[in-house]
Design an enzyme around this catalytic site. Sequence first.
Site, PDB file in Angstrom:
ATOM      1  N   ASP A   1      -5.633  12.479   2.672  1.00 17.32           N
ATOM      2  CA  ASP A   1      -6.774  11.664   3.115  1.00 17.32           C
ATOM      3  C   ASP A   1      -8.016  12.546   3.065  1.00 17.32           C
ATOM      4  OD1 ASP A   1      -8.223   9.448   4.218  1.00 17.32           O
ATOM      5  OD2 ASP A   1      -8.189  10.436   6.163  1.00 17.32           O
ATOM      6  N   SER A   2      -9.169  11.903   3.195  1.00 16.62           N
ATOM      7  CA  SER A   2     -10.414  12.669   3.214  1.00 16.62           C
ATOM      8  C   SER A   2     -10.587  13.413   4.544  1.00 16.62           C
ATOM      9  CB  SER A   2     -11.596  11.723   3.024  1.00 16.62           C
ATOM     10  OG  SER A   2     -11.611  10.787   4.081  1.00 16.62           O
TER      11      SER A   2
ATOM     12  N   CYS B   1      -5.477   7.022   2.148  1.00 16.62           N
ATOM     13  CA  CYS B   1      -6.925   6.837   2.165  1.00 16.62           C
ATOM     14  C   CYS B   1      -7.224   5.629   1.282  1.00 16.62           C
ATOM     15  CB  CYS B   1      -7.587   8.092   1.602  1.00 16.62           C
ATOM     16  SG  CYS B   1      -9.372   7.948   1.367  1.00 16.62           S
TER      17      CYS B   1
ATOM     18  N   GLU C   1     -14.561  11.325  12.834  1.00 18.65           N
ATOM     19  CA  GLU C   1     -14.347  12.746  12.542  1.00 18.65           C
ATOM     20  C   GLU C   1     -14.977  13.637  13.620  1.00 18.65           C
ATOM     21  OE1 GLU C   1     -12.668  14.470   9.983  1.00 18.65           O
ATOM     22  OE2 GLU C   1     -11.826  12.605   9.226  1.00 18.65           O
TER      23      GLU C   1
ATOM     24  N   CYS D   1      -9.582   1.041   6.195  1.00 18.32           N
ATOM     25  CA  CYS D   1      -9.852   2.478   6.141  1.00 18.32           C
ATOM     26  C   CYS D   1      -8.906   3.094   7.157  1.00 18.32           C
ATOM     27  CB  CYS D   1     -11.303   2.765   6.521  1.00 18.32           C
ATOM     28  SG  CYS D   1     -11.644   4.526   6.746  1.00 18.32           S
TER      29      CYS D   1
ATOM     30  N   HIS E   1      -9.105   5.563   8.939  1.00 17.74           N
ATOM     31  CA  HIS E   1      -9.747   6.070  10.159  1.00 17.74           C
ATOM     32  C   HIS E   1      -9.906   4.961  11.211  1.00 17.74           C
ATOM     33  CE1 HIS E   1     -10.977   9.487   7.653  1.00 17.74           C
ATOM     34  NE2 HIS E   1     -11.444  10.097   8.720  1.00 17.74           N
TER      35      HIS E   1
HETATM   36  N1  DGL Z   1      -9.652   7.318   5.588  1.00 12.02           N
HETATM   37  C1  DGL Z   1     -10.485   7.078   4.440  1.00 12.02           C
HETATM   38  C2  DGL Z   1     -10.204   5.664   3.928  1.00 12.02           C
HETATM   39  O1  DGL Z   1      -9.164   5.114   4.263  1.00 12.02           O
HETATM   40  C3  DGL Z   1     -11.901   7.368   4.782  1.00 12.02           C
HETATM   41  C4  DGL Z   1     -12.757   7.517   3.587  1.00 12.02           C
HETATM   42  C5  DGL Z   1     -13.991   8.319   3.806  1.00 12.02           C
HETATM   43  O2  DGL Z   1     -13.860   9.550   3.890  1.00 12.02           O
HETATM   44  O3  DGL Z   1     -15.088   7.757   3.838  1.00 12.02           O
HETATM   45  O4  DGL Z   1     -10.967   5.074   3.185  1.00 12.02           O
END
Ligand code: DGL
Length: 270
Positions: free
Chosen positions: A9-10, A72, A151, A184, A186
């Site tokens: 993931d990011s 992600c 974050e 997402c 997050h």
């Molecule tokens: N968790 C990522 C997703 O599901 C976040 C993406 C981001 O870093 O903007 O899209």
Amino acid sequence: MNKPIGVIDSGVGGLTVVHELMRQLPKERLIYLGDTIRCPYGPRTPEEIREFTWEMVEFLLTKDIKMLVIACNTATAYTLEELQEKLSIPVVGVIQPGARAAIKSTLNNHVGIIGTVGTIHSNAYGIALNTIKPNLHITSVACPTFVPMVERGVLSGKEAEVTVEDALLPLKQFIEMDTLILGCTHYPLLKDVVQQVVGPQVTLISSSEETARETSTILEINQMFNEQNEPCHHQFYTTGDVEIFTSLTKRIFNSSIDNLKSVSIEKVII
Ligand code: DGL
């Protein structure tokens, strides 16, 4: 097969998928990589998203993973097909599983989607939903303020409430919506605040459960389950700050993780 499953993931969002993978597949060893230093991916160009995702994947391939879970949505939207085509291991994303879960949930066919700018612009959810069930009423809203807030560890309280309320204003007109996809990974961390804003009549869908189920099915079909009975030691990597990552994981898992390392994955161009 006693090799690990790679999860990317990011940032910390993919840990919501890891949590579910651990619950449904307790014998599987996981290696997680969060590209925290370059998070968020959402506002980036498709080229950047592809390049960064490939760098994460290449790092995990050096760990001899047997399968890849792209935890992600943004990376799934822009790289899933390419990764499935080019890698010799099974690759699972989070969008199809999320779409399936939403279709199971909706009773009136009015489905909302919230996600990053990248995910919403790609229309990957719209395509996935329509492939299974045409004639759905869909409204999508990008929420670029959510990922940076999560974050920073802000998951509740006044700031979270105001941010979520503002971002979801456009959904207020979509009054018939009975299902909302948290598009997402997050966003499940903001689930309580989102539920409060949209009201109890809306079912919130996060793709983690369905993604873990799909992972399990693929392992079964390919006879790749880990057959050993030793306790598995998961490994976590972040490209960013170890302390921030640790405090967030503590809140997500309700316990601390021991194996967290900081790593650099950017290709050095000479
Ligand atoms: N968790 C990522 C997703 O599901 C976040 C993406 C981001 O870093 O903007 O899209």
